[in-house]
Structures are given as structure tokens and as C-alpha cells.
Design an enzyme around this catalytic site. Sequence first.
Site, PDB file in Angstrom:
ATOM      1  N   ASN A   9      -9.499  -6.029 -12.698  1.00  0.00           N
ATOM      2  CA  ASN A   9     -10.763  -5.963 -11.951  1.00  0.00           C
ATOM      3  C   ASN A   9     -10.703  -4.696 -11.101  1.00  0.00           C
ATOM      4  O   ASN A   9     -10.041  -4.669 -10.063  1.00  0.00           O
ATOM      5  CB  ASN A   9     -10.889  -7.218 -11.064  1.00  0.00           C
ATOM      6  CG  ASN A   9     -12.083  -7.147 -10.125  1.00  0.00           C
ATOM      7  OD1 ASN A   9     -12.946  -6.280 -10.275  1.00  0.00           O
ATOM      8  ND2 ASN A   9     -12.130  -8.051  -9.161  1.00  0.00           N
ATOM      9  N   TRP A  10     -11.400  -3.671 -11.558  1.00  0.00           N
ATOM     10  CA  TRP A  10     -11.282  -2.364 -10.887  1.00  0.00           C
ATOM     11  C   TRP A  10     -12.114  -2.280  -9.613  1.00  0.00           C
ATOM     12  O   TRP A  10     -12.027  -1.319  -8.874  1.00  0.00           O
ATOM     13  CB  TRP A  10     -11.676  -1.240 -11.849  1.00  0.00           C
ATOM     14  CG  TRP A  10     -10.787  -1.148 -13.059  1.00  0.00           C
ATOM     15  CD1 TRP A  10      -9.710  -1.946 -13.364  1.00  0.00           C
ATOM     16  CD2 TRP A  10     -10.884  -0.200 -14.124  1.00  0.00           C
ATOM     17  NE1 TRP A  10      -9.145  -1.539 -14.550  1.00  0.00           N
ATOM     18  CE2 TRP A  10      -9.841  -0.473 -15.042  1.00  0.00           C
ATOM     19  CE3 TRP A  10     -11.761   0.860 -14.401  1.00  0.00           C
ATOM     20  CZ2 TRP A  10      -9.650   0.266 -16.203  1.00  0.00           C
ATOM     21  CZ3 TRP A  10     -11.574   1.602 -15.561  1.00  0.00           C
ATOM     22  CH2 TRP A  10     -10.529   1.309 -16.445  1.00  0.00           C
ATOM     23  N   LYS A  11     -12.960  -3.260  -9.398  1.00  0.00           N
ATOM     24  CA  LYS A  11     -13.828  -3.293  -8.204  1.00  0.00           C
ATOM     25  C   LYS A  11     -14.615  -1.984  -8.091  1.00  0.00           C
ATOM     26  O   LYS A  11     -14.949  -1.393  -9.121  1.00  0.00           O
ATOM     27  CB  LYS A  11     -12.983  -3.579  -6.957  1.00  0.00           C
ATOM     28  CG  LYS A  11     -12.107  -4.823  -7.152  1.00  0.00           C
ATOM     29  CD  LYS A  11     -11.494  -5.352  -5.891  1.00  0.00           C
ATOM     30  CE  LYS A  11     -10.675  -6.588  -6.222  1.00  0.00           C
ATOM     31  NZ  LYS A  11     -10.114  -7.232  -5.058  1.00  0.00           N
ATOM     32  N   HIS A  97     -16.674 -14.014  -7.489  1.00  0.00           N
ATOM     33  CA  HIS A  97     -15.539 -13.388  -6.798  1.00  0.00           C
ATOM     34  C   HIS A  97     -15.722 -13.548  -5.287  1.00  0.00           C
ATOM     35  O   HIS A  97     -16.842 -13.477  -4.782  1.00  0.00           O
ATOM     36  CB  HIS A  97     -15.438 -11.906  -7.180  1.00  0.00           C
ATOM     37  CG  HIS A  97     -14.150 -11.300  -6.738  1.00  0.00           C
ATOM     38  ND1 HIS A  97     -13.936 -10.899  -5.448  1.00  0.00           N
ATOM     39  CD2 HIS A  97     -12.991 -11.066  -7.398  1.00  0.00           C
ATOM     40  CE1 HIS A  97     -12.700 -10.440  -5.333  1.00  0.00           C
ATOM     41  NE2 HIS A  97     -12.109 -10.529  -6.504  1.00  0.00           N
ATOM     42  N   GLU A  99     -15.265 -11.610  -2.920  1.00  0.00           N
ATOM     43  CA  GLU A  99     -15.943 -10.488  -2.256  1.00  0.00           C
ATOM     44  C   GLU A  99     -17.455 -10.612  -2.402  1.00  0.00           C
ATOM     45  O   GLU A  99     -18.210 -10.252  -1.497  1.00  0.00           O
ATOM     46  CB  GLU A  99     -15.428  -9.152  -2.827  1.00  0.00           C
ATOM     47  CG  GLU A  99     -14.023  -8.844  -2.313  1.00  0.00           C
ATOM     48  CD  GLU A  99     -13.140  -8.072  -3.280  1.00  0.00           C
ATOM     49  OE1 GLU A  99     -13.658  -7.441  -4.215  1.00  0.00           O
ATOM     50  OE2 GLU A  99     -11.904  -8.115  -3.085  1.00  0.00           O
ATOM     51  N   GLU A 169      -8.099 -17.650  -7.102  1.00  0.00           N
ATOM     52  CA  GLU A 169      -7.807 -16.500  -6.251  1.00  0.00           C
ATOM     53  C   GLU A 169      -7.867 -16.915  -4.781  1.00  0.00           C
ATOM     54  O   GLU A 169      -8.952 -16.895  -4.174  1.00  0.00           O
ATOM     55  CB  GLU A 169      -8.827 -15.383  -6.502  1.00  0.00           C
ATOM     56  CG  GLU A 169      -8.837 -14.870  -7.917  1.00  0.00           C
ATOM     57  CD  GLU A 169      -9.313 -13.414  -7.980  1.00  0.00           C
ATOM     58  OE1 GLU A 169      -8.572 -12.592  -8.520  1.00  0.00           O
ATOM     59  OE2 GLU A 169     -10.406 -13.102  -7.474  1.00  0.00           O
ATOM     60  N   GLY A 175      -5.895  -8.485  -2.190  1.00  0.00           N
ATOM     61  CA  GLY A 175      -5.819  -7.146  -1.599  1.00  0.00           C
ATOM     62  C   GLY A 175      -4.925  -7.059  -0.375  1.00  0.00           C
ATOM     63  O   GLY A 175      -4.930  -6.054   0.330  1.00  0.00           O
ATOM     64  N   SER A 214      -3.041 -10.165  -5.230  1.00  0.00           N
ATOM     65  CA  SER A 214      -1.816  -9.367  -5.066  1.00  0.00           C
ATOM     66  C   SER A 214      -0.800  -9.601  -6.188  1.00  0.00           C
ATOM     67  O   SER A 214       0.400  -9.573  -5.941  1.00  0.00           O
ATOM     68  CB  SER A 214      -1.183  -9.621  -3.690  1.00  0.00           C
ATOM     69  OG  SER A 214      -2.086  -9.217  -2.670  1.00  0.00           O
ATOM     70  N   GLY A 235      -6.407  -6.814  -9.262  1.00  0.00           N
ATOM     71  CA  GLY A 235      -7.193  -5.766  -8.626  1.00  0.00           C
ATOM     72  C   GLY A 235      -6.363  -4.500  -8.491  1.00  0.00           C
ATOM     73  O   GLY A 235      -6.248  -3.694  -9.417  1.00  0.00           O
ATOM     74  N   GLY A 236      -5.744  -4.330  -7.324  1.00  0.00           N
ATOM     75  CA  GLY A 236      -5.009  -3.107  -6.995  1.00  0.00           C
ATOM     76  C   GLY A 236      -4.094  -2.608  -8.101  1.00  0.00           C
ATOM     77  O   GLY A 236      -4.157  -1.427  -8.487  1.00  0.00           O
TER      78      GLY A 236
HETATM   79  P1  PGA Z   1      -5.797  -7.793  -5.847  1.00  0.00           P
HETATM   80  O1  PGA Z   1      -7.276  -8.279  -6.273  1.00  0.00           O
HETATM   81  O2  PGA Z   1      -4.943  -7.875  -7.083  1.00  0.00           O
HETATM   82  O3  PGA Z   1      -5.986  -6.381  -5.367  1.00  0.00           O
HETATM   83  O4  PGA Z   1      -5.323  -8.703  -4.792  1.00  0.00           O
HETATM   84  C1  PGA Z   1      -7.453  -9.366  -7.139  1.00  0.00           C
HETATM   85  C2  PGA Z   1      -8.925  -9.670  -7.288  1.00  0.00           C
HETATM   86  O5  PGA Z   1      -9.662  -9.560  -6.305  1.00  0.00           O
HETATM   87  O6  PGA Z   1      -9.400 -10.029  -8.390  1.00  0.00           O
END
Ligand code: PGA
Length: 256
Positions: A9-11, A97, A99, A169, A175, A214, A235-236
Amino acid sequence: MKNMLIAGNWKMNTNVFESQKLVEYILGFVKTNATLKSKVLVCPPFTSVYAIGQMIENTKLLLGAQNCYYEEKGAFTGEISIPMLEYCGVSHIIIGHSERRSYFKEEDEIINKKLLAILEYNLTPILCIGETLDERNQGKTFDILINQLDKDLAGLTGDTIERVVIAYEPVWAIGTGISATREQVQKAHDFLRHFLVGKFGEKANRVYLLYGGSLSEKNADEILSIENVNGGLIGGASLKGDSFCSIIQTAEKYII
Ligand code: PGA
């Protein structure tokens, strides 16, 4: 049986050029490892979706989107429909998600509409659920998960459940660099499997349950080895080709 889906997930990261570079790296890995059994998915921002769709055509790499709207077309300024994404080669769409739930006030009713619409177009929703730190500290984790699942999966039958991917999640792990512990993930995933099978029947045993929060090349082994974990939403670490591919390699070890 244990299947794996490793999803990036590149956001809101990478312009078109940067997206293409990253996909070039991942594609190189996927092509070199022709026997990969894990499904590998990248979810770039909308602006890169078409370009990446062109690059991955006829390869094993899958393309996802980070959001969608449930209407087919019309006066919905700023929104993107499911058929528009499908035309670009998208097979999976992330919904719910944390966010989007917190920054964009997306509520379960909207998430449910999106989920049902995605299934109607024969694409795969990746439904994200998870508790905040406050909720965990108050011992409400499982209540929150049940509440989200009940509302977000409303209208689904035992036949369609296996077409849904669920990503657990924990909001506090996203993050932050602090992943949930092996024990926390195991408990939550066992609970989710049990709940889904109880509600939808045997086919729920085939639902991919991803962990997100994470997840990195450092803790991938610990987490992906858990019985009811069928991959990760990353994500990251998905923004670095080598980290992402290392996680894919780890997932391969646990496919049965
Ligand atoms: P993260 O994000 O790996 O940076 O914690 C995961 C996500 O939000 O899908």
C-alpha cells in the site's frame, strides 16, 4: 492449506516516474522467481494506476487501488469508479483503511456500499479493520473487530465471503514502527477466522487474513509464520523494493 498475498500500500507516495521504477524492481524479482506461489500486489496512487497497469500486463504481478467510489459514473467530483479502475487492470481495491476512516470520516455504511459494489464488478475488496490503542487498552479489541465486520460485511452470504480479503491493521501499529507482537497477531487472527467461519460457514476458511502495521523484512518471519496469517498489507516497507521482495521471499516459506 495456507495461501499468501503480499500487498504493498504505497499511500500518497511516488509520482508516475517513481512508481514505474519501483514496479520495475518488483517485476524483476517476480520474473526471476518464476515459481513464486504467493500472490504479489502493488497499490500505487491513482495517478500511477494506468501506467503500472500497462507495465504489469501479462505478468504475475497484481495491481490494486487504494480507494474507489461505489457509483458507476456521474456527478461525483473527485471520485473514481470501480469500472474505471478495472479498465486500468486493477483487480483489488483497499477499503476501510484507518487513514480513510479517521482523516476522511469514512463510515461503515459507505465502506459496506463500496465492498458490495466491488464484488458486483467481480473485483476483490481488501477490507481493513482494526482497533485504536485506547480501544485495546480498554479491552475492547474484539468488540471493535466484530462491530466493524458486522457493519462492513452486511449483505454478504457464505458464498461470497471467500472473495473478500480482510486486513487486520491495529491502528496503533500503522506507520509507527511498532508492530503488534506475535501473540497479539495470533490472537486477533484466530479470533477473526473463528468469527468468520461462525458467521459465514466453511468457505470463510479460505478468506485471506492479512496483517498490516509496521510489517517489515525484520519481523516478517515472526508474523507470516502464524497459522491464520495469509500475508501482509505493507505500507512503509513496500516503498523499498528490496524490503518488499524480502517479505515476499519470507511468505514463500510458509505456503502449504
Ligand atoms: P505501515 O502501513 O506498514 O507503514 O505500518 C500499513 C498500512 O497502513 O497498510
